[in-house]
Structure formats: structure tokens, C-alpha cells
Write a protein that holds these residues in place. Structure first.
Motif, mmCIF file in Angstrom:
data_model
loop_
_atom_site.group_PDB
_atom_site.id
_atom_site.type_symbol
_atom_site.label_atom_id
_atom_site.label_comp_id
_atom_site.label_asym_id
_atom_site.label_seq_id
_atom_site.Cartn_x
_atom_site.Cartn_y
_atom_site.Cartn_z
ATOM 1 N N LYS A 33 -55.856 28.735 -60.266
ATOM 2 C CA LYS A 33 -56.342 28.307 -58.958
ATOM 3 C C LYS A 33 -55.869 26.884 -58.725
ATOM 4 O O LYS A 33 -56.049 26.016 -59.578
ATOM 5 C CB LYS A 33 -57.864 28.367 -58.872
ATOM 6 C CG LYS A 33 -58.380 27.941 -57.501
ATOM 7 C CD LYS A 33 -59.883 27.987 -57.405
ATOM 8 C CE LYS A 33 -60.338 27.527 -56.032
ATOM 9 N NZ LYS A 33 -61.780 27.364 -55.971
ATOM 10 N N ALA A 35 -55.699 23.626 -55.795
ATOM 11 C CA ALA A 35 -56.269 23.052 -54.574
ATOM 12 C C ALA A 35 -55.434 21.838 -54.180
ATOM 13 O O ALA A 35 -55.841 20.690 -54.381
ATOM 14 C CB ALA A 35 -57.729 22.675 -54.783
ATOM 15 N N HIS A 38 -56.951 18.730 -52.409
ATOM 16 C CA HIS A 38 -57.957 18.026 -53.210
ATOM 17 C C HIS A 38 -57.342 17.283 -54.388
ATOM 18 O O HIS A 38 -57.871 16.265 -54.820
ATOM 19 C CB HIS A 38 -59.010 19.018 -53.714
ATOM 20 C CG HIS A 38 -59.751 19.681 -52.605
ATOM 21 N ND1 HIS A 38 -60.828 19.110 -51.973
ATOM 22 C CD2 HIS A 38 -59.556 20.867 -51.995
ATOM 23 C CE1 HIS A 38 -61.268 19.903 -51.023
ATOM 24 N NE2 HIS A 38 -60.505 20.987 -51.019
ATOM 25 N N THR A 67 -54.387 29.776 -54.202
ATOM 26 C CA THR A 67 -54.083 28.427 -53.728
ATOM 27 C C THR A 67 -54.849 28.136 -52.447
ATOM 28 O O THR A 67 -54.793 28.907 -51.492
ATOM 29 C CB THR A 67 -52.565 28.282 -53.465
ATOM 30 O OG1 THR A 67 -51.855 28.677 -54.644
ATOM 31 C CG2 THR A 67 -52.204 26.855 -53.125
ATOM 32 N N HIS A 68 -55.534 27.011 -52.451
ATOM 33 C CA HIS A 68 -56.223 26.551 -51.249
ATOM 34 C C HIS A 68 -55.164 26.232 -50.200
ATOM 35 O O HIS A 68 -54.291 25.402 -50.429
ATOM 36 C CB HIS A 68 -57.041 25.292 -51.580
ATOM 37 C CG HIS A 68 -57.773 24.733 -50.409
ATOM 38 N ND1 HIS A 68 -59.137 24.701 -50.342
ATOM 39 C CD2 HIS A 68 -57.336 24.193 -49.262
ATOM 40 C CE1 HIS A 68 -59.509 24.149 -49.199
ATOM 41 N NE2 HIS A 68 -58.425 23.839 -48.533
ATOM 42 N N THR A 72 -59.213 20.546 -45.285
ATOM 43 C CA THR A 72 -60.519 20.453 -45.929
ATOM 44 C C THR A 72 -61.315 19.354 -45.233
ATOM 45 O O THR A 72 -60.727 18.357 -44.795
ATOM 46 C CB THR A 72 -60.380 20.142 -47.435
ATOM 47 O OG1 THR A 72 -61.663 19.835 -47.977
ATOM 48 C CG2 THR A 72 -59.450 18.981 -47.706
ATOM 49 N N CYS A 88 -54.079 16.300 -46.296
ATOM 50 C CA CYS A 88 -53.975 17.537 -45.535
ATOM 51 C C CYS A 88 -52.737 17.576 -44.654
ATOM 52 O O CYS A 88 -52.696 18.299 -43.662
ATOM 53 C CB CYS A 88 -55.226 17.738 -44.681
ATOM 54 S SG CYS A 88 -56.684 18.197 -45.636
ATOM 55 N N VAL A 93 -50.651 21.796 -47.129
ATOM 56 C CA VAL A 93 -51.405 22.913 -46.560
ATOM 57 C C VAL A 93 -50.563 24.006 -45.906
ATOM 58 O O VAL A 93 -51.103 25.011 -45.459
ATOM 59 C CB VAL A 93 -52.470 22.410 -45.548
ATOM 60 C CG1 VAL A 93 -53.469 21.489 -46.221
ATOM 61 C CG2 VAL A 93 -51.834 21.714 -44.350
ATOM 62 N N LEU A 113 -56.193 31.056 -50.300
ATOM 63 C CA LEU A 113 -57.618 30.814 -50.099
ATOM 64 C C LEU A 113 -57.870 30.089 -48.777
ATOM 65 O O LEU A 113 -57.190 29.118 -48.453
ATOM 66 C CB LEU A 113 -58.171 30.002 -51.262
ATOM 67 C CG LEU A 113 -57.904 30.594 -52.653
ATOM 68 C CD1 LEU A 113 -58.471 29.673 -53.725
ATOM 69 C CD2 LEU A 113 -58.479 31.992 -52.766
ATOM 70 N N HIS A 114 -58.813 30.546 -48.042
ATOM 71 C CA HIS A 114 -59.235 30.038 -46.733
ATOM 72 C C HIS A 114 -58.237 30.370 -45.627
ATOM 73 O O HIS A 114 -58.441 29.993 -44.479
ATOM 74 C CB HIS A 114 -59.523 28.531 -46.765
ATOM 75 C CG HIS A 114 -60.406 28.112 -47.888
ATOM 76 N ND1 HIS A 114 -61.714 28.542 -48.008
ATOM 77 C CD2 HIS A 114 -60.156 27.338 -48.974
ATOM 78 C CE1 HIS A 114 -62.225 28.032 -49.111
ATOM 79 N NE2 HIS A 114 -61.309 27.305 -49.726
ATOM 80 N N SER A 149 -57.967 35.044 -48.242
ATOM 81 C CA SER A 149 -59.406 34.864 -48.403
ATOM 82 C C SER A 149 -59.980 34.283 -47.116
ATOM 83 O O SER A 149 -59.363 33.422 -46.490
ATOM 84 C CB SER A 149 -59.670 33.890 -49.563
ATOM 85 O OG SER A 149 -60.895 33.220 -49.397
#
Length: 186
Positions: A33, A35, A38, A67-68, A72, A88, A93, A113-114, A149
Motif C-alpha cells: 500500500k 500513499a 502523504h 495506491t492512494h 487528501t 497533492c 495524484v 484507492l479513493h 476503491s
């Protein structure tokens, strides 16, 4: 740990550590995972390539890279309030930066993810007007190894109102693109 000041000094040790976790028996570790916003890790970084290649050469069924993707709240006032540095911009992203790996490694499942959701308000310097949500949907439609996700996009305030707009529109676009079977809540 991808946050070392000099990745090359730590690369072998970190990738060995990743290999050791991927080799755990009984599904102990299902994958990786990341991010990027972050951890301030650009999706264009060679570190991403090192991680993807390590997962690819692993002899197991746990070839998942989650992966995010998307902004955020910590890139905005919330991060400033807590003294957290998050990034970001496009290179952190934009899921298209992963496309070369997605295409090259069909044996790896890429969970975005997201789904590129916007967690910052319009007018913020890092607001991308859901452009990366559309990119995530296009990648999931094009590649059989891409899943999306919708976690957190329906987060609510205590009174039940949604914290972040756009969730219903995102789900509508996913359904219209014919990829609802590739969407999960995590």
C-alpha cells in the motif's frame, strides 16, 4: 519506507524488507500500500518502479499494489493546522503516471484507492476538478488488472451530511462506464 532522503542508500535494505513480507505464508501480507501524497512520493519516482518490479518478480499470489490516488484533506488547511506536509500536485495524484506499470505488469492487481476523489474544496491550489477520478475510471475500463476503491468518498459529518461532495456523481460515472464490478469499498 520510501521516505529516506537518499533512496539509493536504503534501496536494497527496503526492497529486501518488502520481499521478506511478501514471502510470509498464509496470506500474512497481501501486497503493498502506497500513499504518495502523504509520504511525498511522486508517482514519477524511480522508487515506484523499484517497488513494482519487486512485487512482479515475487513468486506468490499476493501481487497487489494499492495506491492512494486523489487529493487528501491534509494538503489543505487541515495539514497546515497539524503541521503535516502532504503534496497533492499532479505527480502525486495522477493515476496516468502508473499506466506504464499497469500495462507492463498484467500479473499485478492495481487498486486505485479513493478513485482520484477530490478531498479539497474548489479554489484550493491542489483542486483538480475530479480530473483524476475520470482518469481512474478510464484506466479501470481499459485494463483488467485495475480496480477502484470508493472508501472515504461518502464520509459523513456527525449530522449525517457528506464531508466531501461528488461521491454520487463518481459512482454514477463508474456505473455508466460499465466498471461497477471492479469497484470496492475498503
Amino acid at each position: 519506507n520510501t521516505t529516506h532522503d537518499n533512496w539509493q542508500d536504503h534501496r536494497d535494505a527496503e526492497l529486501d524488507r518488502l520481499r521478506s513480507f511478501l514471502s510470509k505464508k498464509d496470506g500474512y501480507v497481501l501486497g503493498v500500500k502506497l500513499a504518495p501524497p502523504h509520504t511525498c512520493l511522486p508517482l514519477t519516482s524511480n522508487i515506484i518502479g523499484d517497488i513494482v518490479e519487486t512485487v512482479h518478480i515475487h513468486d506468490g499470489n499476493n501481487k497487489v499494489i494499492a495506491t492512494h490516488i486523489g487529493t487528501t484533506p491534509f494538503c489543505g488547511p487541515l495539514g497546515k493546522q497539524f503541521g503535516i506536509t502532504c503534496l497533492c500536485g499532479d505527480e502525486y495524484v495522477n493515476p496516468r503516471h502508473l499506466e506504464r506499470y499497469i500495462a507492463k505488469y498484467p500479473d499485478i492487481t492495481f487498486a486505485l484507492l479513493h478513485s482520484g476523489h477530490e478531498f479539497l474544496p474548489p479554489g484550493d491550489d491542489c483542486y483538480h476538478n475530479f480530473k483524476y477520478t475520470d482518469e481512474c475510471i478510464a484506466l479501470a475500463k481499459k485494463y483488467p488488472n485495475v480496480y477502484l476503491s470508493i472508501s472515504a468518498i461518502f464520509a459523513q459529518h456527525p449530522d449525517g451530511t457528506l464531508k466531501y461532495p461528488g461521491g454520487f456523481e463518481t459512482v454514477r460515472k463508474m456505473k455508466e462506464a460499465g466498471i461497477a464490478h471492479k469497484v470496492f469499498w475498503g
